[in-house]
Design a protein around this motif. Structure first.
Motif, PDB file in Angstrom:
ATOM      1  N   ASP A  88       0.904  -0.993   0.218  1.00  0.00           N
ATOM      2  CA  ASP A  88      -0.034   0.017  -0.157  1.00  0.00           C
ATOM      3  C   ASP A  88       0.937   1.187  -0.084  1.00  0.00           C
ATOM      4  O   ASP A  88       0.401   2.231  -0.535  1.00  0.00           O
ATOM      5  N   ALA A  89       1.966   1.110   0.567  1.00  0.00           N
ATOM      6  CA  ALA A  89       2.792   2.377   0.772  1.00  0.00           C
ATOM      7  C   ALA A  89       3.581   2.828  -0.614  1.00  0.00           C
ATOM      8  O   ALA A  89       4.050   4.107  -0.806  1.00  0.00           O
ATOM      9  N   LEU A  90       3.298   1.980  -1.693  1.00  0.00           N
ATOM     10  CA  LEU A  90       3.852   2.220  -3.054  1.00  0.00           C
ATOM     11  C   LEU A  90       2.972   3.346  -3.926  1.00  0.00           C
ATOM     12  O   LEU A  90       3.394   3.931  -4.781  1.00  0.00           O
ATOM     13  N   HIS A  91       1.855   3.575  -3.457  1.00  0.00           N
ATOM     14  CA  HIS A  91       0.932   4.277  -4.131  1.00  0.00           C
ATOM     15  C   HIS A  91       1.535   5.711  -4.246  1.00  0.00           C
ATOM     16  O   HIS A  91       1.777   6.478  -3.176  1.00  0.00           O
ATOM     17  N   GLY A  92       1.395   6.120  -5.583  1.00  0.00           N
ATOM     18  CA  GLY A  92       1.900   7.629  -5.683  1.00  0.00           C
ATOM     19  C   GLY A  92       3.560   7.460  -5.977  1.00  0.00           C
ATOM     20  O   GLY A  92       4.075   8.835  -5.894  1.00  0.00           O
ATOM     21  N   SER A  93       4.239   6.576  -6.159  1.00  0.00           N
ATOM     22  CA  SER A  93       5.750   6.664  -6.169  1.00  0.00           C
ATOM     23  C   SER A  93       6.149   7.256  -7.521  1.00  0.00           C
ATOM     24  O   SER A  93       5.362   6.919  -8.791  1.00  0.00           O
ATOM     25  N   CYS A  94       7.179   7.931  -7.538  1.00  0.00           N
ATOM     26  CA  CYS A  94       7.668   8.569  -8.580  1.00  0.00           C
ATOM     27  C   CYS A  94       8.603   7.577  -9.590  1.00  0.00           C
ATOM     28  O   CYS A  94       8.878   6.537  -8.838  1.00  0.00           O
ATOM     29  N   ALA A  95       9.020   7.903 -10.478  1.00  0.00           N
ATOM     30  CA  ALA A  95      10.003   6.913 -11.330  1.00  0.00           C
ATOM     31  C   ALA A  95      11.136   6.776 -10.430  1.00  0.00           C
ATOM     32  O   ALA A  95      11.676   5.683 -10.477  1.00  0.00           O
ATOM     33  N   ILE A  96      11.803   7.603  -9.763  1.00  0.00           N
ATOM     34  CA  ILE A  96      13.189   7.306  -9.072  1.00  0.00           C
ATOM     35  C   ILE A  96      12.843   6.422  -7.907  1.00  0.00           C
ATOM     36  O   ILE A  96      13.565   5.332  -7.678  1.00  0.00           O
ATOM     37  N   ALA A  97      11.668   6.413  -7.255  1.00  0.00           N
ATOM     38  CA  ALA A  97      11.246   5.564  -6.271  1.00  0.00           C
ATOM     39  C   ALA A  97      10.966   4.245  -6.721  1.00  0.00           C
ATOM     40  O   ALA A  97      11.275   3.062  -6.446  1.00  0.00           O
ATOM     41  N   THR A  98      10.181   4.178  -7.735  1.00  0.00           N
ATOM     42  CA  THR A  98       9.918   2.869  -8.558  1.00  0.00           C
ATOM     43  C   THR A  98      11.067   2.188  -8.869  1.00  0.00           C
ATOM     44  O   THR A  98      11.349   0.820  -8.789  1.00  0.00           O
ATOM     45  N   SER A  99      12.092   3.007  -9.684  1.00  0.00           N
ATOM     46  CA  SER A  99      13.280   2.188 -10.064  1.00  0.00           C
ATOM     47  C   SER A  99      14.120   1.750  -8.736  1.00  0.00           C
ATOM     48  O   SER A  99      14.733   0.547  -8.731  1.00  0.00           O
ATOM     49  N   LYS A 100      13.954   2.117  -7.629  1.00  0.00           N
ATOM     50  CA  LYS A 100      14.770   1.763  -6.382  1.00  0.00           C
ATOM     51  C   LYS A 100      14.007   0.483  -6.049  1.00  0.00           C
ATOM     52  O   LYS A 100      14.674  -0.422  -5.596  1.00  0.00           O
ATOM     53  N   VAL A 101      12.675   0.399  -6.005  1.00  0.00           N
ATOM     54  CA  VAL A 101      11.962  -0.628  -5.533  1.00  0.00           C
ATOM     55  C   VAL A 101      12.421  -1.880  -6.548  1.00  0.00           C
ATOM     56  O   VAL A 101      12.387  -3.198  -6.262  1.00  0.00           O
ATOM     57  N   LEU A 102      12.059  -1.735  -7.900  1.00  0.00           N
ATOM     58  CA  LEU A 102      12.359  -2.437  -8.897  1.00  0.00           C
ATOM     59  C   LEU A 102      13.802  -3.226  -8.944  1.00  0.00           C
ATOM     60  O   LEU A 102      13.879  -4.487  -9.259  1.00  0.00           O
ATOM     61  N   ALA A 103      14.753  -2.093  -8.941  1.00  0.00           N
ATOM     62  CA  ALA A 103      16.069  -2.665  -8.606  1.00  0.00           C
ATOM     63  C   ALA A 103      16.251  -3.507  -7.684  1.00  0.00           C
ATOM     64  O   ALA A 103      17.315  -4.614  -7.648  1.00  0.00           O
ATOM     65  N   ALA A 104      15.760  -3.508  -6.440  1.00  0.00           N
ATOM     66  CA  ALA A 104      15.862  -4.295  -5.250  1.00  0.00           C
ATOM     67  C   ALA A 104      15.219  -5.467  -5.502  1.00  0.00           C
ATOM     68  O   ALA A 104      15.797  -6.545  -5.101  1.00  0.00           O
TER      69      ALA A 104
END
Length: 259
Positions: A88-104
């Motif tokens: 639920d905390a991912l809602h509204g993530s920007c591209a930078i945050a998205t890349s951090k999560v996907l990279a992990a």
């Protein structure tokens, strides 16, 4: 060869799309959500490489619970398994945050090749493949119209406005593709039934070691401040030729800064 394909669920670009009134993010709850069109070409390319070189194809998606529908649709095309990052905390993530999560998430997959669509139809920022390559410390071969694999060497024809460039790199690497690279297959009935039994691993932010404060609206580096509906189309200007039509046309084009 292990190939991970990034798949995003997006609102259907052929239908009416809107932003939420409370936080100006894309309204996905009421939209007709589908697989991002460019990602279907990425899936197809991965499947062709598997057929030619062996290995496995894994789908990776970051999205809400409803993204499971698109994951199963992707699996019905032929991939072997999927990973769904949902929190639920991912809602509204920007591209930078998205890349951090996907990279992990990608770091846990130990993939030889990561394939993504060149852009998504909702965000259209085209930067995620580059961000992922930077975070993972691997090469980025972007905008591919053709991909060739020879052992651990990748060769890509990168599509440009003037033609194409030929670039090479060694695996592991990130490759993004345009819709000129292939023609995606349609899921067969057998594939649709088989997709129901294929494994889908669910990961949370805690599983990836990413703090909730680094993602979502609070952790975003950009935000939509306001939005409004597209204004209705109005009638065009009519230029009547009474002997001076050419002059009137040029004056109109000059007013609109075309000339």
């Amino acid at each position: 060869m292990k190939i991970v394909v990034l798949v995003k669920q997006v609102p259907d670009s052929g239908a009416e799309r809107s932003l939420r009134a409370d936080d100006n993010t894309v309204d996905r709850a009421t939209a007709n959500n589908v697989i991002n069109e460019m990602d279907e070409y990425a899936i197809e390319e991965a499947l062709r490489l598997k057929e030619a070189h062996g290995g496995e194809v894994v789908i990776l998606t970051m999205g809400p619970d409803k993204a499971t529908d698109s994951i199963r649709k992707a699996l019905s095309m032929g991939p072997d398994a999927a990973v769904h990052v949902v929190d639920d905390a991912l809602h509204g993530s920007c591209a930078i945050a998205t890349s951090k999560v996907l990279a992990a998430a990608l770091a846990q997959q130990n993939a030889d090749l990561i394939i993504a669509g060149a852009e998504s139809t909702d965000g259209r920022v085209q930067v995620l493949p580059h961000m992922l390559a930077e975070r993972l410390g691997i090469a980025a071969l972007t905008g591919a119209r053709k991909l060739t694999v020879d052992g651990s060497t990748l060769t890509v024809e990168r599509q440009t406005d003037e033609g194409y460039e030929v670039v090479t790199a060694s695996t592991p690497a990130v490759v993004s593709v345009w819709d000129t690279i292939n023609d995606p297959r349609y899921p067969s009935f057998k594939g649709i039934m088989a997709a129901k039994k294929k494994p889908v691993q669910t990961l949370s932010l805690a599983d990836l070691g990413v703090a909730a404060s680094e993602v979502g609206l609070d952790g975003a580096t950009s935000a939509v401040l306001e939005h409004g509906k597209r204004p209705p189309r109005t009638g065009g200007n009519t230029v009547e030729d009474s002997g001076d039509g050419g002059v009137k046309l040029v004056e109109f084009l000059a007013t609109e800064k075309f000339v």
